[in-house]
Scaffold this active site. Structure first.
Site, PDB file in Angstrom:
ATOM      1  N   GLY A  46       0.840  -1.190   0.000  1.00 11.04           N
ATOM      2  CA  GLY A  46       0.000   0.000   0.000  1.00 11.04           C
ATOM      3  C   GLY A  46       0.870   1.232   0.000  1.00 11.04           C
ATOM      4  O   GLY A  46       2.054   1.169   0.370  1.00 11.04           O
ATOM      5  N   GLN A  51       3.025   9.973   1.345  1.00 10.21           N
ATOM      6  CA  GLN A  51       4.329   9.305   1.508  1.00 10.21           C
ATOM      7  C   GLN A  51       5.289   9.643   0.371  1.00 10.21           C
ATOM      8  O   GLN A  51       6.498   9.475   0.513  1.00 10.21           O
ATOM      9  CB  GLN A  51       4.158   7.775   1.595  1.00 10.21           C
ATOM     10  CG  GLN A  51       3.475   7.305   2.881  1.00 10.21           C
ATOM     11  CD  GLN A  51       3.324   5.795   2.910  1.00 10.21           C
ATOM     12  OE1 GLN A  51       2.405   5.251   2.308  1.00 10.21           O
ATOM     13  NE2 GLN A  51       4.223   5.105   3.587  1.00 10.21           N
ATOM     14  N   CYS A 101       5.746  -0.320   7.617  1.00 14.60           N
ATOM     15  CA  CYS A 101       5.439   0.905   6.877  1.00 14.60           C
ATOM     16  C   CYS A 101       6.679   1.356   6.125  1.00 14.60           C
ATOM     17  O   CYS A 101       7.768   1.383   6.697  1.00 14.60           O
ATOM     18  CB  CYS A 101       4.988   2.005   7.837  1.00 14.60           C
ATOM     19  SG  CYS A 101       4.530   3.544   7.007  1.00 14.60           S
ATOM     20  N   LEU A 102       6.502   1.712   4.866  1.00 17.33           N
ATOM     21  CA  LEU A 102       7.643   2.164   4.062  1.00 17.33           C
ATOM     22  C   LEU A 102       8.233   3.461   4.611  1.00 17.33           C
ATOM     23  O   LEU A 102       9.379   3.788   4.314  1.00 17.33           O
ATOM     24  CB  LEU A 102       7.211   2.349   2.599  1.00 17.33           C
ATOM     25  CG  LEU A 102       6.752   1.053   1.905  1.00 17.33           C
ATOM     26  CD1 LEU A 102       6.156   1.367   0.536  1.00 17.33           C
ATOM     27  CD2 LEU A 102       7.922   0.072   1.771  1.00 17.33           C
ATOM     28  N   HIS A 143      -4.596   1.352   7.624  1.00 15.90           N
ATOM     29  CA  HIS A 143      -3.220   1.859   7.742  1.00 15.90           C
ATOM     30  C   HIS A 143      -3.010   3.043   6.786  1.00 15.90           C
ATOM     31  O   HIS A 143      -2.471   4.075   7.180  1.00 15.90           O
ATOM     32  CB  HIS A 143      -2.245   0.713   7.436  1.00 15.90           C
ATOM     33  CG  HIS A 143      -0.801   1.086   7.351  1.00 15.90           C
ATOM     34  ND1 HIS A 143       0.146   0.647   8.255  1.00 15.90           N
ATOM     35  CD2 HIS A 143      -0.117   1.851   6.456  1.00 15.90           C
ATOM     36  CE1 HIS A 143       1.345   1.139   7.914  1.00 15.90           C
ATOM     37  NE2 HIS A 143       1.210   1.870   6.823  1.00 15.90           N
ATOM     38  N   GLU A 144      -3.466   2.892   5.534  1.00 20.97           N
ATOM     39  CA  GLU A 144      -3.288   3.967   4.538  1.00 20.97           C
ATOM     40  C   GLU A 144      -4.140   5.184   4.871  1.00 20.97           C
ATOM     41  O   GLU A 144      -3.699   6.332   4.694  1.00 20.97           O
ATOM     42  CB  GLU A 144      -3.630   3.474   3.128  1.00 20.97           C
ATOM     43  CG  GLU A 144      -2.837   2.270   2.639  1.00 20.97           C
ATOM     44  CD  GLU A 144      -1.348   2.374   2.832  1.00 20.97           C
ATOM     45  OE1 GLU A 144      -0.817   3.501   2.873  1.00 20.97           O
ATOM     46  OE2 GLU A 144      -0.694   1.333   2.976  1.00 20.97           O
ATOM     47  N   HIS A 147      -2.538   7.449   7.235  1.00 22.09           N
ATOM     48  CA  HIS A 147      -1.559   8.356   6.612  1.00 22.09           C
ATOM     49  C   HIS A 147      -2.223   9.652   6.152  1.00 22.09           C
ATOM     50  O   HIS A 147      -1.622  10.728   6.234  1.00 22.09           O
ATOM     51  CB  HIS A 147      -0.889   7.681   5.403  1.00 22.09           C
ATOM     52  CG  HIS A 147       0.238   6.760   5.736  1.00 22.09           C
ATOM     53  ND1 HIS A 147       1.385   7.169   6.385  1.00 22.09           N
ATOM     54  CD2 HIS A 147       0.430   5.438   5.472  1.00 22.09           C
ATOM     55  CE1 HIS A 147       2.220   6.145   6.515  1.00 22.09           C
ATOM     56  NE2 HIS A 147       1.657   5.070   5.975  1.00 22.09           N
TER      57      HIS A 147
END
Ligand code: GNR
Ligand code: NI
Length: 181
Positions: A46, A51, A101-102, A143-144, A147
């Site tokens: 994702g 991000q 998470c990236l 999660h997204e 963000h």
């Protein structure tokens, strides 16, 4: 298409509240294509626009599941785009899932979230969708969506566990030459 730089904690970029998408034009489609390319290259399942430095309410997901249990089974891509997503209802039942998470590279921790949500969103053409979502897609979408509100998965942890993750991240960056010694 282009791979974009992924912002990492503690960059203030990640703490912004993303603004709604109002124009469904060709530049939006270019950004979506760049986000998929960036996510596949990372690799991740994702990615939220913020991000990659675009604080707008857009996220992409591809759970990229293998076609079968067989070893070396081909990966089936299932790219999904969520624009201006909203959670309409959540189940009372919360389940743990080990998230990464990236923007918090190489760190993983268990987070509790509702196991089912009903969500609505728009696609790249602005068309509305509404669906019940569960499983890994529900975890990833929540999660997204965090963000989009400037929230990272580590914010769901106790102070002690969050500090442990951040300490491990600092150590990992040092060992990998990503910060001055
Ligand atoms: O690649 C990712 N894996 C992942 C695993 C468990 C729960 C959430 C995620 S999302 C993450 C990519 C990312 O940082 N998206 O914002
Ligand atoms: Ni993330």
């Amino acid at each position: 298409m282009a791979i974009r730089r992924i912002y990492e904690t503690p960059d203030p970029m990640l703490r912004q509240t993303s603004r709604p998408v109002e124009t469904f034009d060709v530049s939006l489609k270019t950004l979506v294509a760049d986000m998929f390319e960036t996510m596949y290259a990372a690799p991740g399942i994702g990615l939220a626009a913020v991000q990659v430095g675009e604080p707008i309410r857009l996220l992409v997901i591809d759970l990229q599941e293998p076609e079968s249990e067989a070893k070396d089974a081909p990966i089936v891509r299932d790219p999904r785009v969520f624009i201006n997503p909203e959670i309409l209802t959540t189940s009372d039942n919360e389940i743990p899932y080990t998230e990464g998470c990236l923007s918090v590279p190489e760190q993983y921790a268990e987070v509790m979230r509702p196991d089912r949500i009903r969500a609505k969103w728009q696609d790249v053409d602005g068309t509305m969708h509404e669906e019940d979502i569960d499983g890994l897609l529900a975890v990833c979408l929540q999660h997204e969506m965090d963000h989009l509100n400037g929230v990272l998965f580590i914010d769901h942890l106790s102070r002690l566990r969050r500090d442990m993750v951040l300490k491990k991240l600092a150590k990992w960056r040092k060992e990998n030459g990503l910060v001055a010694a």
